[in-house]
Design a protein around this motif. Structure first.
Motif, PDB file in Angstrom:
ATOM      1  N   ALA A 154     -17.624  18.830  10.237  1.00 46.21           N
ATOM      2  CA  ALA A 154     -17.097  18.597  11.678  1.00 46.21           C
ATOM      3  C   ALA A 154     -16.065  19.643  11.958  1.00 46.21           C
ATOM      4  N   VAL A 155     -15.544  19.559  12.982  1.00 47.73           N
ATOM      5  CA  VAL A 155     -14.465  20.398  13.611  1.00 47.73           C
ATOM      6  C   VAL A 155     -13.219  19.676  13.539  1.00 47.73           C
ATOM      7  N   GLY A 156     -11.989  20.600  13.496  1.00 47.82           N
ATOM      8  CA  GLY A 156     -10.535  19.776  13.465  1.00 47.82           C
ATOM      9  C   GLY A 156      -9.657  20.829  13.938  1.00 47.82           C
ATOM     10  N   LEU A 157      -8.663  20.362  14.295  1.00 43.84           N
ATOM     11  CA  LEU A 157      -7.496  21.394  14.580  1.00 43.84           C
ATOM     12  C   LEU A 157      -6.948  22.216  13.493  1.00 43.84           C
ATOM     13  N   GLN A 158      -6.562  23.311  13.937  1.00 40.62           N
ATOM     14  CA  GLN A 158      -5.865  24.243  12.828  1.00 40.62           C
ATOM     15  C   GLN A 158      -4.368  23.529  12.642  1.00 40.62           C
ATOM     16  N   ASP A 159      -3.737  23.577  11.483  1.00 41.89           N
ATOM     17  CA  ASP A 159      -2.400  23.114  11.593  1.00 41.89           C
ATOM     18  C   ASP A 159      -1.402  23.717  12.288  1.00 41.89           C
ATOM     19  N   GLU A 160      -1.773  24.827  12.482  1.00 40.19           N
ATOM     20  CA  GLU A 160      -0.689  25.725  13.396  1.00 40.19           C
ATOM     21  C   GLU A 160      -0.660  25.261  14.709  1.00 40.19           C
ATOM     22  N   VAL A 161      -1.611  24.675  15.336  1.00 39.83           N
ATOM     23  CA  VAL A 161      -1.530  24.187  16.604  1.00 39.83           C
ATOM     24  C   VAL A 161      -1.470  22.710  16.749  1.00 39.83           C
ATOM     25  N   GLU A 209     -16.613  30.472  12.010  1.00 37.77           N
ATOM     26  CA  GLU A 209     -14.745  30.400  11.712  1.00 37.77           C
ATOM     27  C   GLU A 209     -14.071  31.172  12.639  1.00 37.77           C
ATOM     28  N   THR A 210     -14.367  32.485  12.921  1.00 32.28           N
ATOM     29  CA  THR A 210     -13.779  33.174  13.641  1.00 32.28           C
ATOM     30  C   THR A 210     -13.735  32.633  15.145  1.00 32.28           C
ATOM     31  N   ARG A 211     -14.890  32.257  15.566  1.00 34.44           N
ATOM     32  CA  ARG A 211     -14.911  31.507  16.969  1.00 34.44           C
ATOM     33  C   ARG A 211     -14.170  30.464  17.036  1.00 34.44           C
ATOM     34  N   LEU A 212     -14.285  29.544  15.990  1.00 35.22           N
ATOM     35  CA  LEU A 212     -13.636  28.175  16.102  1.00 35.22           C
ATOM     36  C   LEU A 212     -12.019  28.548  15.943  1.00 35.22           C
ATOM     37  N   ALA A 213     -11.740  29.676  15.425  1.00 34.45           N
ATOM     38  CA  ALA A 213     -10.093  29.830  15.067  1.00 34.45           C
ATOM     39  C   ALA A 213      -9.680  30.274  16.414  1.00 34.45           C
ATOM     40  N   ALA A 214     -10.543  31.092  17.295  1.00 36.06           N
ATOM     41  CA  ALA A 214      -9.826  31.835  18.440  1.00 36.06           C
ATOM     42  C   ALA A 214      -9.415  30.459  19.489  1.00 36.06           C
ATOM     43  N   VAL A 215      -9.900  29.239  19.190  1.00 35.31           N
ATOM     44  CA  VAL A 215      -9.308  28.323  20.360  1.00 35.31           C
ATOM     45  C   VAL A 215      -8.709  27.192  19.419  1.00 35.31           C
ATOM     46  N   GLY A 216      -8.227  27.485  18.352  1.00 33.93           N
ATOM     47  CA  GLY A 216      -7.104  26.683  17.439  1.00 33.93           C
ATOM     48  C   GLY A 216      -8.018  25.536  16.424  1.00 33.93           C
ATOM     49  N   LEU A 217      -9.122  25.796  16.188  1.00 39.32           N
ATOM     50  CA  LEU A 217     -10.106  24.911  15.622  1.00 39.32           C
ATOM     51  C   LEU A 217     -10.635  25.297  14.313  1.00 39.32           C
ATOM     52  N   GLN A 218     -11.092  24.495  13.591  1.00 40.40           N
ATOM     53  CA  GLN A 218     -11.587  24.957  12.045  1.00 40.40           C
ATOM     54  C   GLN A 218     -12.591  24.159  11.597  1.00 40.40           C
ATOM     55  N   LEU A 219     -13.490  24.733  10.907  1.00 45.69           N
ATOM     56  CA  LEU A 219     -14.661  23.904  10.331  1.00 45.69           C
ATOM     57  C   LEU A 219     -14.051  23.262   9.064  1.00 45.69           C
ATOM     58  N   LEU A 220     -14.493  21.925   9.260  1.00 46.38           N
ATOM     59  CA  LEU A 220     -14.234  20.841   8.188  1.00 46.38           C
ATOM     60  C   LEU A 220     -15.619  20.700   7.425  1.00 46.38           C
ATOM     61  N   ASP A 221     -15.208  21.247   6.040  1.00 45.21           N
ATOM     62  CA  ASP A 221     -16.605  21.179   5.221  1.00 45.21           C
ATOM     63  C   ASP A 221     -16.146  20.735   3.726  1.00 45.21           C
ATOM     64  N   ASN A 222     -16.558  19.629   3.473  1.00 48.46           N
ATOM     65  CA  ASN A 222     -16.561  18.887   2.387  1.00 48.46           C
ATOM     66  C   ASN A 222     -17.648  18.576   1.463  1.00 48.46           C
ATOM     67  N   VAL A 281      -0.410  20.721  20.335  1.00 47.33           N
ATOM     68  CA  VAL A 281      -1.342  19.655  21.276  1.00 47.33           C
ATOM     69  C   VAL A 281      -0.655  18.492  21.015  1.00 47.33           C
ATOM     70  N   PHE A 282      -0.195  18.020  19.971  1.00 43.91           N
ATOM     71  CA  PHE A 282       0.341  16.511  19.980  1.00 43.91           C
ATOM     72  C   PHE A 282       1.889  16.586  19.907  1.00 43.91           C
ATOM     73  N   GLY A 283       2.705  17.690  19.829  1.00 49.69           N
ATOM     74  CA  GLY A 283       4.038  17.463  19.941  1.00 49.69           C
ATOM     75  C   GLY A 283       4.604  16.770  21.240  1.00 49.69           C
ATOM     76  N   GLY A 284       5.563  15.681  20.790  1.00 55.72           N
ATOM     77  CA  GLY A 284       6.284  15.094  22.075  1.00 55.72           C
ATOM     78  C   GLY A 284       5.569  14.064  22.454  1.00 55.72           C
ATOM     79  N   ARG A 285       4.331  13.785  22.114  1.00 56.41           N
ATOM     80  CA  ARG A 285       3.353  12.649  22.550  1.00 56.41           C
ATOM     81  C   ARG A 285       3.632  11.342  21.651  1.00 56.41           C
ATOM     82  N   ASP A 286       3.373  10.082  22.096  1.00 60.86           N
ATOM     83  CA  ASP A 286       3.493   9.304  21.219  1.00 60.86           C
ATOM     84  C   ASP A 286       2.681   9.176  19.976  1.00 60.86           C
ATOM     85  N   TYR A 287       3.129   8.129  19.054  1.00 61.35           N
ATOM     86  CA  TYR A 287       2.333   8.202  17.609  1.00 61.35           C
ATOM     87  C   TYR A 287       0.862   8.288  17.605  1.00 61.35           C
ATOM     88  N   SER A 288       0.464   7.272  18.717  1.00 61.65           N
ATOM     89  CA  SER A 288      -0.978   7.047  18.784  1.00 61.65           C
ATOM     90  C   SER A 288      -1.925   8.585  19.142  1.00 61.65           C
TER      91      SER A 288
END
Length: 235
Positions: free
Chosen positions: A59-66, A39-52, A70-77
């Motif tokens: 899986a891996v996904g973006l942290q809310d903070e980034v 989790e520390t390594r993933l967090a260093a690049v703005g990612l998080q482990l997704l575990d349900n 990553v997506f700001g200012g781009r289109d909806y899709s």
């Protein structure tokens, strides 16, 4: 340990998801220090482990903070994996028809083929994964029930379902839709279930003659997660 973490991190980034049965993933689930390093390594690049615990994959996904960075200012899709609004609506319908009944079976310790009899020791069993608890949806039935509302049958059959399959949300086999690696990982049950069961989609499904299972409370989900984590740590 460092090389194991490096290998696992690289595999997660390359494949996007890994099964819970993978040996290194199994170690993440039972070894707190190993998981913390990942989790520390993933967090260093703005990612998080997704575990349900109810899902068959991690899986891996973006942290809310980034997310905005990553997506700001781009289109909806851009922030929805390239899915249009109709395709997202289709994804939610599929999630509803597959994951809600699946969760009921998992919490009841029942399988798809269950005869309905109660198991005296059922609640002591670990949560099951895979097709023993995750049912399938007929493509023909889905198109008949929702084709008109979600962009048309041809568009759904030839484009939307193929896109959802490529993204890992579903698998298409012999005219049926099965749960893909990301369907129960990226879509948060805690957020969606109550909104779907008590919201507008419930009316849509009722009009289509489909019944939804009873809602599961957040407390019930939390209790099952805690129980499953205890089982995992003892394995």
């Amino acid at each position: 340990m460092n090389q194991d973490i490096t290998n696992l991190t690289a595999r997660l980034l390359a494949h996007r998801w890994l099964p819970r049965t993978d040996l290194q993933v199994r170690r993440v689930l039972v070894d707190e220090a190993f998981r913390l390093e990942l989790e520390t390594r993933l967090a260093a690049v703005g990612l998080q482990l997704l575990d349900n615990p109810f899902a068959e994959h991690v899986a891996v996904g973006l942290q809310d903070e980034v997310t905005d960075a990553v997506f700001g200012g781009r289109d909806y899709s851009a922030s929805t994996m390239g899915l249009t609004r109709d395709e997202i609506a289709l994804l939610i319908v599929i999630w509803t028809l597959i994951i809600l009944p699946k969760r009921e079976r998992q919490l009841g310790r029942r399988s798809v083929e269950d005869d309905g009899q109660n198991d005296m020791f059922g609640q002591e069993k670990p949560i099951e994964h895979g097709e023993s608890v995750s049912g399938a949806v007929s493509e023909a039935s889905l198109l008949a029930d929702f084709g008109t509302q979600l962009g048309g049958r041809t568009k759904i059959r030839n484009f939307a379902l193929g896109k959802l399959a490529r993204l890992g949300f579903i698998e298409r086999r012999n005219g049926y839709l099965f749960e893909g690696p990301l369907l129960d990982v990226l879509l948060d049950y805690r957020v969606l279930a109550d909104r779907i069961i008590n919201g507008t989609l419930a009316d849509v499904l009722a009009a289509a003659g489909r019944a939804l299972p009873a809602s599961l409370t957040i407390e019930e989900i939390d209790e099952e997660i805690d129980l499953d984590n205890e089982v995992e740590s003892r394995r």
